[in-house]
Design an enzyme around this catalytic site. Structure first.
Site, PDB file in Angstrom:
ATOM      1  N   CYS A   1      -7.619  -5.239   2.463  1.00  0.00           N
ATOM      2  CA  CYS A   1      -7.452  -3.826   2.756  1.00  0.00           C
ATOM      3  C   CYS A   1      -8.675  -3.225   2.100  1.00  0.00           C
ATOM      4  O   CYS A   1      -8.563  -1.874   2.295  1.00  0.00           O
ATOM      5  CB  CYS A   1      -6.123  -3.322   1.775  1.00  0.00           C
ATOM      6  SG  CYS A   1      -4.641  -4.079   2.417  1.00  0.00           S
TER       7      CYS A   1
ATOM      8  N   SER B   1       0.897  -1.161   0.020  1.00  0.00           N
ATOM      9  CA  SER B   1       0.050   0.040  -0.090  1.00  0.00           C
ATOM     10  C   SER B   1       0.883   1.198   0.007  1.00  0.00           C
ATOM     11  O   SER B   1       0.566   2.144  -0.664  1.00  0.00           O
ATOM     12  CB  SER B   1      -0.986   0.047   1.335  1.00  0.00           C
ATOM     13  OG  SER B   1      -1.739  -0.876   1.249  1.00  0.00           O
TER      14      SER B   1
END
Length: 371
Positions: free
Chosen positions: A321, A70
């Site tokens: 996520c 990320s």
């Protein structure tokens, strides 16, 4: 517990863990320090950079370390956009991306950049004609994932590279799900930047990297930073990087036999799951070999996940996520599925140590809970 959620994260391998421990004990110097301990750490870091780039046929000076996938996506996209905004503010992406990509692009959109999304075919591949039509004179960046964590479908990066050839457009791909598992050639794919992560391939968590081809324009997000040529502040985790490198090389060196093993498992699962109840999302052939995106007729994917968990099996109902809202997976809607069908998504993903006995138990449980 039977663990079949390797696309979310993987356990650290014994070799990676041993490498981490030994490095932490012996290479504790700050790689920016000028004494011998600092120099030893710096040399080890350069060795790791060189080894990681052999996997993608890149150049070692293009590797910048981050805290994970990320972080790699967000930092890369912001840095690349800011570094090229003198040439335009138009960015092209897809509805198949990881949430971190949208986090970066949403920020850029608020800052005056415009973002367009390519259309997606029913099999989960991006439509190349749509990409061609979206290109503009002010397009500066295209970011298309190599493989969606939700659908598992592998995207035609080489064809996209050909479309972008000769244009002043930076080509980035989130390769977190594919790095060291599916062959990637930076040069032949004409990629300028990719994002990678350690914990998807039996390496440590909180460790990842970006590759940005030398000569590609980017602008650091932090002023006055000296680490990694101004890329990110903070002392690099040398033990984490070495464990990452160990894990990545282990996958890369054995990817052919691992892929063949996983493909046989994939086919076995599809053969042994009832066609009357279960269906596959996305292309049956052009997909991650260890990934199955499935739906059980009339059942919510989250319910399937919770029932499997109750029976000692860990699977997923989508990206780990993804935000906690109740919206259906964006990727499946883009492929033409209804919201009801998209809500049925559950994901099974194998690891190196997954066994047929575990799959047999999983099939038995899936049939029992959906009967």
């Amino acid at each position: 517990m039977i663990y079949l959620d390797h696309c979310a994260t993987t356990p650290m391998s014994a070799k990676a863990l041993d490498t981490y421990t030994k490095t932490a004990q012996s290479f504790y110097g700050n790689e920016q320090s000028l004494h011998d301990d600092g120099e030893a750490a710096s040399q080890l870091l350069q060795h790791c950079r060189a080894k990681l780039t052999t996997i993608i046929h890149g150049k070692s000076e293009g590797i910048y370390f981050t805290s994970g996938g990320s972080d790699s996506n967000i930092t890369a996209l912001l840095s690349l956009a800011y570094g090229n905004e003198d040439y335009g503010k138009h960015i092209i992406t897809s509805p198949l991306e990881h949430p971190s990509v949208y986090q970066a692009l949403n920020r850029l959109n608020q800052e005056g950049f415009s973002v367009s999304e390519v259309k997606v075919k029913s099999n989960g591949e991006v439509c190349l004609d749509s990409l061609q039509q979206l290109l503009r004179d002010d397009t500066i960046l295209v970011t298309i994932t190599h493989a969606s964590s939700e659908t598992g479908v592998i995207q035609p990066l080489k064809d996209i590279g050909r479309i972008l050839e000769g244009k002043n457009v930076v080509f980035h791909s989130d390769t977190v799900q594919t790095f060291a598992k599916v062959p990637i050639d930076i040069t032949s794919y004409q990629l300028d930047a990719i994002s990678i992560s350690a914990h998807k391939l039996n390496g440590p968590k909180n460790c990842g990297a970006c590759y940005i081809a030398p000569g590609t324009n980017w602008k650091g997000l932090y002023s006055g930073v000296t680490h990694q040529q101004g890329w990110k502040p903070g002392t690099i985790d040398i033990p984490g990087v070495t464990a990452f490198t160990e894990a990545a090389l282990a996958f890369h060196e054995h990817h052919a036999e691992t892929t063949a093993y996983w493909k046989r498992m994939q086919q076995w699962m599809l053969t042994n799951l009832s066609d009357d109840v279960f269906s596959l999302f996305g292309d049956i052939d052009n997909r991650l070999p260890h990934h199955l995106a499935l739906r059980a007729k009339g059942k919510e994917g989250q319910w399937i996940m919770l029932e499997c968990n109750r029976n000692g099996i860990a699977i997923s109902s989508g990206s780990a996520c993804k935000s906690s809202d109740s919206s259906p997976p964006k990727s499946l809607i883009a492929m033409g599925h209804t919201a009801e069908a998209a809500h049925g998504l559950f994901r099974i993903s194998f690891g190196k140590d997954t066994t047929y006995r575990e799959l047999e138990k999983t099939v038995e449980v899936l049939h029992r809970i959906t009967a």
